[in-house]
Design an enzyme around this catalytic site. Sequence first.
Site, PDB file in Angstrom:
ATOM      1  N   ASN A 199       0.836  -1.212   0.000  1.00 49.70           N
ATOM      2  CA  ASN A 199       0.000   0.000   0.000  1.00 49.70           C
ATOM      3  C   ASN A 199       0.864   1.252   0.000  1.00 49.70           C
ATOM      4  O   ASN A 199       0.586   2.210  -0.727  1.00 49.70           O
ATOM      5  CB  ASN A 199      -0.940  -0.003   1.212  1.00 49.70           C
ATOM      6  CG  ASN A 199      -2.196  -0.805   0.955  1.00 49.70           C
ATOM      7  OD1 ASN A 199      -3.046  -0.415   0.160  1.00 49.70           O
ATOM      8  ND2 ASN A 199      -2.300  -1.954   1.610  1.00 49.70           N
ATOM      9  N   HIS A 238      -8.126  -0.793   6.180  1.00 54.30           N
ATOM     10  CA  HIS A 238      -8.494  -2.052   6.828  1.00 54.30           C
ATOM     11  C   HIS A 238      -9.083  -2.984   5.768  1.00 54.30           C
ATOM     12  O   HIS A 238      -9.912  -2.549   4.965  1.00 54.30           O
ATOM     13  CB  HIS A 238      -9.498  -1.794   7.950  1.00 54.30           C
ATOM     14  CG  HIS A 238      -9.847  -3.025   8.708  1.00 54.30           C
ATOM     15  ND1 HIS A 238      -8.973  -3.612   9.607  1.00 54.30           N
ATOM     16  CD2 HIS A 238     -10.936  -3.824   8.672  1.00 54.30           C
ATOM     17  CE1 HIS A 238      -9.529  -4.709  10.102  1.00 54.30           C
ATOM     18  NE2 HIS A 238     -10.718  -4.856   9.537  1.00 54.30           N
ATOM     19  N   GLU A 270     -11.036   3.960  19.138  1.00 51.96           N
ATOM     20  CA  GLU A 270     -11.420   2.546  19.059  1.00 51.96           C
ATOM     21  C   GLU A 270     -10.826   1.910  17.804  1.00 51.96           C
ATOM     22  O   GLU A 270     -10.846   2.521  16.729  1.00 51.96           O
ATOM     23  CB  GLU A 270     -12.952   2.451  19.024  1.00 51.96           C
ATOM     24  CG  GLU A 270     -13.487   1.179  19.618  1.00 51.96           C
ATOM     25  CD  GLU A 270     -15.013   1.141  19.553  1.00 51.96           C
ATOM     26  OE1 GLU A 270     -15.561   0.052  19.403  1.00 51.96           O
ATOM     27  OE2 GLU A 270     -15.624   2.230  19.623  1.00 51.96           O
ATOM     28  N   LEU A 271     -10.357   0.672  17.928  1.00 57.32           N
ATOM     29  CA  LEU A 271      -9.685  -0.018  16.815  1.00 57.32           C
ATOM     30  C   LEU A 271     -10.619  -0.206  15.620  1.00 57.32           C
ATOM     31  O   LEU A 271     -11.725  -0.744  15.768  1.00 57.32           O
ATOM     32  CB  LEU A 271      -9.195  -1.393  17.310  1.00 57.32           C
ATOM     33  CG  LEU A 271      -8.401  -2.233  16.307  1.00 57.32           C
ATOM     34  CD1 LEU A 271      -7.024  -1.645  16.079  1.00 57.32           C
ATOM     35  CD2 LEU A 271      -8.304  -3.676  16.781  1.00 57.32           C
TER      36      LEU A 271
HETATM   37  C1  GAR Z   1      -3.202  -4.818   3.958  1.00 54.82           C
HETATM   38  O1  GAR Z   1      -4.110  -5.780   3.455  1.00 54.82           O
HETATM   39  C2  GAR Z   1      -3.879  -3.958   5.005  1.00 54.82           C
HETATM   40  O2  GAR Z   1      -5.223  -3.676   4.712  1.00 54.82           O
HETATM   41  C3  GAR Z   1      -3.770  -4.823   6.219  1.00 54.82           C
HETATM   42  O3  GAR Z   1      -2.476  -5.387   6.141  1.00 54.82           O
HETATM   43  C4  GAR Z   1      -2.094  -5.494   4.771  1.00 54.82           C
HETATM   44  C5  GAR Z   1      -0.759  -4.818   4.586  1.00 54.82           C
HETATM   45  O4  GAR Z   1      -0.260  -5.031   3.301  1.00 54.82           O
HETATM   46  N1  GAR Z   1      -3.951  -4.072   7.418  1.00 54.82           N
HETATM   47  C6  GAR Z   1      -4.502  -4.555   8.516  1.00 54.82           C
HETATM   48  O5  GAR Z   1      -4.881  -5.707   8.611  1.00 54.82           O
HETATM   49  C7  GAR Z   1      -4.633  -3.567   9.650  1.00 54.82           C
HETATM   50  N2  GAR Z   1      -5.339  -4.138  10.741  1.00 54.82           N
HETATM   51  P1  GAR Z   1       0.942  -4.136   2.745  1.00 54.82           P
HETATM   52  O6  GAR Z   1       2.024  -4.120   3.815  1.00 54.82           O
HETATM   53  O7  GAR Z   1       1.393  -4.869   1.513  1.00 54.82           O
HETATM   54  O8  GAR Z   1       0.405  -2.762   2.465  1.00 54.82           O
END
Ligand code: GAR
EC number: 2.1.2.2
Length: 193
Positions: A14, A113, A147-148
């Site tokens: 991301n 998320h 909140e998470l």
């Molecule tokens: C992504 O899918 C993001 O939405 C998720 O971790 C991944 C990171 O991928 N985030 C969460 O689960 C937050 N609770 P990346 O490091 O390749 O961007």
Amino acid sequence: MKNIVILISGGGSNMAAIVKTAQQENWQQRYGARVAAVISNKADAKGLVFAKEHGIATEVLDHKQFDSREAFDAQLAEVIDRYEPALVVLAGFMRILTPGFVQHYAGRMVNIHPSLLPAFTGLHTHQRAIEAGCKFAGCTVHEVTAELDVGPILDQAVVPVLPDDTADTLAARVLTQEHIIYARAIAAWLEKH
Ligand code: GAR
């Protein structure tokens, strides 16, 4: 200059999508904004390599070196604030944040998320969506509040859940959409602020 600081814990896809979009859309000229730093709580986060290759400052702050969440978050805020951020972007940053940290960045911190919030906060979102029999899944960009995984929704994208999906195949489909909506939501935020 509006500095963007991106926090990662792993692959950083991301973050990479945001950096690429910022270049392609010339955020520097359009919004007076730039990705000033990428910070990881893990030294081996793959995303750090990409950031360095793109001339972006990187920092590592290992949470295991701290006795408490409060101590880690206080030091993290100190590192972040060296870059005087207009916006803090959580991009796969897998840490629960303390209320004080969240308060410090109120109104200027966003998260992505991998679910259609408010459904499936927390972890294992894709497995849980499959087990619940969802026909659609997706991802959400939201402002970070105490909140998470709660907080005003800025953008979302929807993908189908296919009959033979595993958590991994669904995650990959969702991730392609994350890369689109995260950069789009940040551009919209920069436009407004
Ligand atoms: C992504 O899918 C993001 O939405 C998720 O971790 C991944 C990171 O991928 N985030 C969460 O689960 C937050 N609770 P990346 O490091 O390749 O961007």
